[in-house]
Design an enzyme around this catalytic site. Sequence first.
Site, PDB file in Angstrom:
ATOM      1  N   GLN A   1       4.643   4.289  -1.003  1.00 32.31           N
ATOM      2  CA  GLN A   1       3.964   3.155  -1.736  1.00 32.31           C
ATOM      3  C   GLN A   1       2.455   3.380  -1.982  1.00 32.31           C
ATOM      4  OE1 GLN A   1       5.019  -0.246  -1.782  1.00 32.31           O
ATOM      5  NE2 GLN A   1       7.045   1.005  -2.155  1.00 32.31           N
TER       6      GLN A   1
ATOM      7  N   GLU B   1       0.159  -2.780  -0.946  1.00 36.82           N
ATOM      8  CA  GLU B   1      -1.192  -3.073  -1.864  1.00 36.82           C
ATOM      9  C   GLU B   1      -2.270  -2.006  -1.826  1.00 36.82           C
ATOM     10  OE1 GLU B   1       1.138  -6.370  -1.646  1.00 36.82           O
ATOM     11  OE2 GLU B   1      -0.247  -6.105  -3.242  1.00 36.82           O
TER      12      GLU B   1
END
Lengths: 221, 738, 332
Positions: B636, B702
């Site tokens: 990620q 994020e």
Amino acid sequence: MTEYFDPKTQGGATSKSRRNFLKTVGASGVAAASTPLWAQATQARAAETPEGDPAKASAPAPGMSRIQLNVNGVERTVDVAPQMVLLDVVRNELGLTGTKKGCDQGQCGACTVLVNGQAINSCLSLAISRQTDEITTIEGLERGGELHPVQQAFWEHDAFQCGYCTSGQIMSAVAVLNDDRIGQSDAAVREAMSGNICRCGAYKNILAAVQDARKAMKGGG
Amino acid sequence: MSETLNTQKPRIDGALKLSGGADYTADINLDGQLYGYPVGSAIASGELEGLELEEALGMPGVVDIFHHDNFDRTLKHSPNSFAEKNTVSEPRLPFEDTTIHYHGQYIALVVADTFEHARAAAQKVKGKYRANDQVISQFDELDADNVAGLPGVLQEGDGQSRGEADTAFDAAEVTLDHHYSIATETHAAMELHASTATWSGDHLTVYESTQGVVFQRHALSHVFSMPPEQINVISHFIGSGFGGKLFMWPHAIMTAVASRRLKRPVKTVVPRQSVFTSAGSRPRSIQRVRLGARADGTLTSIRHDGSNETAFVGMHNDTVISATPSMYACENVSVTNRVGEVNHGMPCPMRAPGEAPGLFALETAMDELAWQLEMDPVELRKKNFAERDPASDLPWSSNHLIECWDNAAKRFGWENRTAEIGAMREGDEIIGYGMASQSWEAMRLQCSARVTFLSDGRLQVSCGTQDIGTGTYTIVAQTASELSGVPIEDIDVRLGDSSLPSGPLSGGSFATATVLPAVKAALDAATQALIDKVTQDGQAFSDVDSGSIELSDRALTYGDRSIPVTTLLEELGIGQVTAEASAEPGDEQSEYSFRSFGAVFVEVRWDPGISRLKVERIVSTIDIGRAINPMTARNQVEGGLVMGLGMALFEQTEYDKSGYLYNANLADYIVPVHADIPPIDVELLDYPDYHLNAFGARGVGEIGLTGIAAAISNAVYHATGKRIRDLPISIERLLMAN
Amino acid sequence: MQSFELIRPESVKDAIGAQSERSAFIGGGTTLVDLMKLGVMQPDHVVDTNRLGLDEIEALDDGRLKIGARVSNSRLAIDARVERDYPVLSQALLSGASTGLRNMATTAGNVMQRTRCPYFRDPAKPCNKREPGTGCSAMDGINRNHAVLGTSEHCIATHPSDMCVAMAAIGATVVVEGRKGTREIPFEDFHLLPGDHPEREHDLRSDELITHVVLDAPLEGAVSTYLKLRDRASYEFALASCAAIVTLEGTKVTAARIALGGVATKPWRAVDAEAALVGEEATAKMFEQVALLAFQRAMPLEHNAFKVELGQQAIARALRDAVQQASQGEHQ
């Protein structure tokens, strides 16, 4: 009406060979990983649903041609219109939905399949012109119930996230690894794989998987 | 902790995704299905006076065409409430009126028997327009005659200002005042948005590529005035979304209406051009940052004013200033944000909304301040490290930013940097080093889950969240396996179905921190149900205090006595024991401030002879609490860094003066390809944040995308002496900058 | 994409016979299928060239190389004779598109490749090339990717090919066959400037089919480079590219071929720059000087002014890199 993702209503028949193949996978390098049963059934469907073989009795509809396509080693009979591209035919007519549509314009690589061993963008290829070719899709890579070394390496290296570009990445990787003309350096692999966009950005792991699969393919043939 | 958590586990859905067996929305075909193909407006502002439909209606396979004149007038607007989980992306209903607000706005949906027929007919549908003379296409040209000197209308209440930033700025020994901007960006998830709707009596089932099955169900229930129980939204696999698939788009409503009218399933796969025009973007933002500091580097004033574009069809405040009040210890901070309307499609959150553009501005400004002060940029940041959250004045739940700076600097070899601009060279190339801080708020929401002990020994875990590629299936299985002792291959995880217990959106990096506590609560409840049975009269543990019985290794145990769950179920003659439970954040939310932090270092190579810039390597150290699965978590972060590389160097959704979206495709909207990717070194610190939840996990989707664009622009300055404050750092900007 | 009839002739003669005003030839499909999907091209008949042979690469006695129309970009790039005698062509081909697209794209198809101007590719927008007389949307729109050389007031669209830039530098002949027989068209005359008729892109009559491209014999002792500049590192059309071929005697340039891509409306020979370079010392300064000449008549617009400097950089660096090979003894 299906309320839950239930393999009994969604998945169709479960394939013994697929189960074996998944067990094999589970027992190898990624021993702890497994695929839930519901998922195995879904997976089995993609390869085995005998869609796309129109009843031989009825003539093709007006404007359609009945052709033979050799897909994953199987001769399939399918009725196509001239404007139907290979991508839509394998997905919609043959039920092989592993090949993905990401742009429909040759700009992303998600639709990559092998034609006579070469990677092509199936979204820009008219299906009717592929009658004498050998077509391989992601569903055709496994051998004897085992994942192809490239698939296996992608799993071990987590070379994907959402999985949507993954079929195309794998098909391109197989072509790259089978092409002696493409260099073995990281830079050469990166360049050769640049037609396959991964918006999740799993490129680092894709590269590692391709280089690892190279060793496995050399070792195991 | 254990064998299963904080361990690299290959994904449980791996074989499925790798062999083409995962069913994404567009892969699902229903009996009797028809195909929808949308038609978008050719103009960006005006009135749709009519449609040429005759030719299209007469074409082979065409079943019907939906548009303003024949559309369903019974539809209602969704209240668009996040709290009630019914947010939609574009509040306006499809075909609601004849006003055109943006290029690509849907004016018709052609439905035909095949995809090819629908597409061919859609190309023959032509709108007749009365175009407005005035198109508001360029956000930068909106009136900016205000205190901040930025376009848009001031948004009340989204700032967390403190102290007297204006006065402190005026009194500061060293100041800077610069404007920064980022281009409109598009999520460009590889999977096209898609929706298949089918009605069975008064029950609607929608297969949708969505980051929020529960949200879409609730939104549909308002639009169609139906109880949510009569609607099911299914999304087993999502070809990612990056925020673009958080909330429902008009294509889903069009498709459901068509299916109801035609009494057949209808599938609409949104073409790539329409995904660009009509399914979201990160809005263009312009920011002004003013910093005041003492000569020793102590920040005395931070003023951060932001502004972003939104569409005439809906309000989106991108809150680019959201991280700023918490980033550094500074007594005087003032933040504002403005929003202005343009004739573009509706913007929406895109990965690290707010923080990604906001930290580009703030962290570039910090670099500029370091140069002004002749300080090492790492030292400047350390000088202003915030020991507690200066915005809320709460202690951090866990904060290891200093270690992030130090570790990343060491891994990168920051000490080898020659500070002088353009001093490091190799062949034709000039080498630049740059760094920035990274940050993302750590959130946790309410969530429900269900756990079922099955008689064959498997454990089923269900939650109405979804896995968009982050690995939610796998970490849920890991967690359930860890807590129950059931091997991971016998954990059956079911997500992506709105009829399951209500789960969160897959967004904002809060899914992990939100879902896992609910899984634990449900497992505890199901275990208690087992214990209640086993302690009944005549059962194995009837003599035992139920509070002393534990579940371990797939069995209920008390001291050295143990009964396997399967045996218990068999003896009881029941097929399963199931329980549903919820978990939600508690008092800790008002006792601590929760944020993840990181540091990113970048080397760029600049070849001035051919104006070629490339990122040579990236190092990032991240503090996200505990990673449940370090392999998927690292993936990620790496993916966020790659997207940040695109943000910094390439990505810009371009609208021309007429409001036409010029590059609505993946050849002209430039995203990074494999050849652009440098070696990336991501280190995940492992400091579990048990204040947030029992698993210590803060989420990871994020943060990788924050700070990276600033680190790149700072490295570019170090190499070139050119300070590019507008993203992307394109070839022409580099050529034209002094 | 509208429906069409597919015709699959077995001979060049039949293929030509099947051709009409409302038909199009298809090779790899990477241009035509794309443009048919967009509704930009809507032929009633598509004539498939895939059964026509035309897939040989043949060395001619006079030293030239004859390339069949259907030879794929991939195969051409790795042909041993191309790699030896025309490395600039091999490099140009491999810098174009992606592996998958190069496997499909053909030599003739690449010559016939159409512009990537987004306004051309959207039938809803005015475009003089697609619909003569409707106007040019790029002129006052976004024109970052557009041409600064060879433009007219009616069209500023670039020719997107890399292969053609290399061929323009090498020198070539396009061999076409029509109902009236065979014609040989010099490569530099094949593509037309937009002028008053941007819809006319090439000197090919409606009944004619490209059967071969014949490369001029390689310059003796030449060194060469193809340099492509773009935003990302791969899978993108050129913002500016340069194919440079030079021969040297000592440190003096004896012959020079310079062709440009990404900056012009057709594959562009920088003849002024070439002429200025011959007889001069091969120095970086000289390369920069002649690069300026190539853009003397450039007509930059709002968003593409940077291409003038970028194009000049491409020329100077390509020449330098080529000449460096000579000094390193890598005669190619």
